[in-house]
Design a protein around this motif. Sequence first.
Motif, PDB file in Angstrom:
ATOM      1  N   MET A   1       0.833  -1.204   0.000  1.00  0.00           N
ATOM      2  CA  MET A   1       0.000   0.000   0.000  1.00  0.00           C
ATOM      3  C   MET A   1       0.869   1.256   0.000  1.00  0.00           C
ATOM      4  O   MET A   1       0.551   2.251  -0.648  1.00  0.00           O
ATOM      5  N   LEU A   2       1.977   1.215   0.738  1.00  0.00           N
ATOM      6  CA  LEU A   2       2.854   2.384   0.770  1.00  0.00           C
ATOM      7  C   LEU A   2       3.499   2.638  -0.585  1.00  0.00           C
ATOM      8  O   LEU A   2       3.658   3.793  -0.997  1.00  0.00           O
ATOM      9  N   ALA A   3       3.865   1.553  -1.281  1.00  0.00           N
ATOM     10  CA  ALA A   3       4.444   1.728  -2.616  1.00  0.00           C
ATOM     11  C   ALA A   3       3.426   2.353  -3.564  1.00  0.00           C
ATOM     12  O   ALA A   3       3.760   3.242  -4.369  1.00  0.00           O
ATOM     13  N   ASP A   4       2.179   1.913  -3.461  1.00  0.00           N
ATOM     14  CA  ASP A   4       1.136   2.482  -4.320  1.00  0.00           C
ATOM     15  C   ASP A   4       0.845   3.933  -3.934  1.00  0.00           C
ATOM     16  O   ASP A   4       0.575   4.776  -4.803  1.00  0.00           O
ATOM     17  N   LEU A   5       0.910   4.239  -2.652  1.00  0.00           N
ATOM     18  CA  LEU A   5       0.684   5.611  -2.215  1.00  0.00           C
ATOM     19  C   LEU A   5       1.808   6.520  -2.721  1.00  0.00           C
ATOM     20  O   LEU A   5       1.551   7.638  -3.186  1.00  0.00           O
ATOM     21  N   GLU A   6       3.027   6.039  -2.654  1.00  0.00           N
ATOM     22  CA  GLU A   6       4.145   6.820  -3.183  1.00  0.00           C
ATOM     23  C   GLU A   6       3.958   7.103  -4.673  1.00  0.00           C
ATOM     24  O   GLU A   6       4.215   8.218  -5.146  1.00  0.00           O
ATOM     25  N   GLU A   7       3.480   6.099  -5.408  1.00  0.00           N
ATOM     26  CA  GLU A   7       3.268   6.273  -6.844  1.00  0.00           C
ATOM     27  C   GLU A   7       2.283   7.401  -7.127  1.00  0.00           C
ATOM     28  O   GLU A   7       2.498   8.221  -8.035  1.00  0.00           O
ATOM     29  N   LEU A   8       1.201   7.474  -6.350  1.00  0.00           N
ATOM     30  CA  LEU A   8       0.197   8.512  -6.574  1.00  0.00           C
ATOM     31  C   LEU A   8       0.671   9.881  -6.103  1.00  0.00           C
ATOM     32  O   LEU A   8       0.450  10.891  -6.776  1.00  0.00           O
ATOM     33  N   VAL A   9       1.303   9.932  -4.930  1.00  0.00           N
ATOM     34  CA  VAL A   9       1.714  11.220  -4.372  1.00  0.00           C
ATOM     35  C   VAL A   9       2.811  11.864  -5.216  1.00  0.00           C
ATOM     36  O   VAL A   9       2.828  13.090  -5.402  1.00  0.00           O
ATOM     37  N   THR A  10       3.717  11.065  -5.736  1.00  0.00           N
ATOM     38  CA  THR A  10       4.823  11.631  -6.513  1.00  0.00           C
ATOM     39  C   THR A  10       4.429  11.955  -7.954  1.00  0.00           C
ATOM     40  O   THR A  10       5.242  12.488  -8.707  1.00  0.00           O
ATOM     41  N   CYS A  11       3.183  11.669  -8.307  1.00  0.00           N
ATOM     42  CA  CYS A  11       2.635  12.141  -9.589  1.00  0.00           C
ATOM     43  C   CYS A  11       1.737  13.331  -9.255  1.00  0.00           C
ATOM     44  O   CYS A  11       0.565  13.176  -8.914  1.00  0.00           O
ATOM     45  N   GLU A  12       2.284  14.523  -9.337  1.00  0.00           N
ATOM     46  CA  GLU A  12       1.565  15.708  -8.875  1.00  0.00           C
ATOM     47  C   GLU A  12       0.329  15.973  -9.732  1.00  0.00           C
ATOM     48  O   GLU A  12       0.298  15.657 -10.930  1.00  0.00           O
ATOM     49  N   SER A  13      -0.683  16.587  -9.121  1.00  0.00           N
ATOM     50  CA  SER A  13      -1.969  16.736  -9.817  1.00  0.00           C
ATOM     51  C   SER A  13      -2.702  17.995  -9.361  1.00  0.00           C
ATOM     52  O   SER A  13      -3.844  17.929  -8.899  1.00  0.00           O
ATOM     53  N   TYR A  14      -2.036  19.119  -9.495  1.00  0.00           N
ATOM     54  CA  TYR A  14      -2.647  20.409  -9.153  1.00  0.00           C
ATOM     55  C   TYR A  14      -3.867  20.646 -10.042  1.00  0.00           C
ATOM     56  O   TYR A  14      -3.803  20.548 -11.269  1.00  0.00           O
ATOM     57  N   SER A  15      -4.987  20.978  -9.433  1.00  0.00           N
ATOM     58  CA  SER A  15      -6.257  21.094 -10.153  1.00  0.00           C
ATOM     59  C   SER A  15      -6.177  22.008 -11.366  1.00  0.00           C
ATOM     60  O   SER A  15      -6.771  21.720 -12.412  1.00  0.00           O
ATOM     61  N   ALA A  16      -5.462  23.126 -11.238  1.00  0.00           N
ATOM     62  CA  ALA A  16      -5.405  24.106 -12.324  1.00  0.00           C
ATOM     63  C   ALA A  16      -4.453  23.704 -13.438  1.00  0.00           C
ATOM     64  O   ALA A  16      -4.460  24.330 -14.508  1.00  0.00           O
ATOM     65  N   ASP A  17      -3.652  22.681 -13.223  1.00  0.00           N
ATOM     66  CA  ASP A  17      -2.695  22.203 -14.220  1.00  0.00           C
ATOM     67  C   ASP A  17      -3.290  20.975 -14.895  1.00  0.00           C
ATOM     68  O   ASP A  17      -3.117  19.846 -14.436  1.00  0.00           O
ATOM     69  N   HIS A  18      -3.997  21.192 -15.993  1.00  0.00           N
ATOM     70  CA  HIS A  18      -4.741  20.100 -16.612  1.00  0.00           C
ATOM     71  C   HIS A  18      -3.829  19.015 -17.157  1.00  0.00           C
ATOM     72  O   HIS A  18      -4.225  17.831 -17.192  1.00  0.00           O
ATOM     73  N   GLU A  19      -2.632  19.375 -17.585  1.00  0.00           N
ATOM     74  CA  GLU A  19      -1.689  18.349 -18.052  1.00  0.00           C
ATOM     75  C   GLU A  19      -1.247  17.463 -16.889  1.00  0.00           C
ATOM     76  O   GLU A  19      -1.129  16.240 -17.038  1.00  0.00           O
ATOM     77  N   ALA A  20      -0.996  18.073 -15.741  1.00  0.00           N
ATOM     78  CA  ALA A  20      -0.626  17.288 -14.564  1.00  0.00           C
ATOM     79  C   ALA A  20      -1.782  16.385 -14.135  1.00  0.00           C
ATOM     80  O   ALA A  20      -1.567  15.219 -13.759  1.00  0.00           O
TER      81      ALA A  20
END
Length: 356
Positions: free
Chosen positions: A1-20
């Motif tokens: 679960m921690l590995a999967d959480l790291e995968e999501l957190v390190t893929c940034e996803s700022y709402s205003a940055d549609h490419e991110a």
Amino acid sequence: MLADLEELVTCESYSADHEAVARSARTVAAQGARLLGAQPHTLVTGGITHVQWTFGAPRILLLGHHDTVWPTGSLATHPWSVDQGIARGPGVFDMKAGLVQMFHALTLLPSLEGVCILVTGDEETGSDTSRTLIEDLAQQCAATFVLEPSGPGGALKTSRKGVSIYDLTVHGRAAHSGLEPEKGVNAAIELAHQILALDVIAAHTGDGTTLTPTLMSAGSANNTVPARAELNIDVRVPTLAAQDTVDRLVRSLASHLPGASLEISGGPNRPPLEAAASAQLFTLADELATRLDYGPLRRLAVGGASDGNYTAGVGCPTLDGLGAVGDGAHADHEHVLTAHLPRRAQLLAHLIGAMR
């Protein structure tokens, strides 16, 4: 679960940055496909990417979002880390840990029949492109479980205030503030009257309703009577009746100064998630948590809104706050207590099983 959480957190996803957000959606889709054994349907609306899985006829909606309030590049100042049972990083609590818990909960089930998963990309900015999709899916389901983070100590969120947003524009008349101020109509003074009137409305409705003046501006130069003033108003209400009452009273505001006029736009944004919408689901969750030696659970009413407001608003029983245990949503100290990740996943799996 921690590995999967790291995968999501390190893929940034700022709402205003549609490419991110699009990159994050691909990461969410890949992680979910790996754990669930099924490819999702990816939807792009207004440039924003959402991810959906549906297994058979929908009966249970699992709802979350993968966008965050953290601007792209925040990993440089708030890096991913796990230390002494605490995971940190932008969006780890709100709400990427909830997504990981959701995926791993589903791996515990013998079948995913009747489960619908929706992970949106614009919750933090008001769900403008996903609201219709959320409401349409909720109307098909018997229950919605929202993977937003829990309240203090892991409390489930059994009611949320509804939100209304108004823009008030005051029109006055400009004049030279030194030579002939009496020929002007001061929009700033009129706005001051309206702010006091909003306090009267809040006192009239009571019951926890708040009307908060937020952004405001007036005038064009320091030697000119302001001809225009603007105010944003944030309204939080506990019930639909209160939301309707406030809407009527705000729209009935009248100008005080001769020659001034008001322009009011906006209105209800999210309906309240009232306690009745979650009561039976909370009782079920509490019973299951006790059997799993993870209870008793606590319930919490909060002023902040989520997409659970929309599902409750269309009549679907909704239980919110099933996500991570931690603290600091949107703040520098955002974190998750990792020991709770598998236990919350187990609780969600039992909830889904009990509802099918």
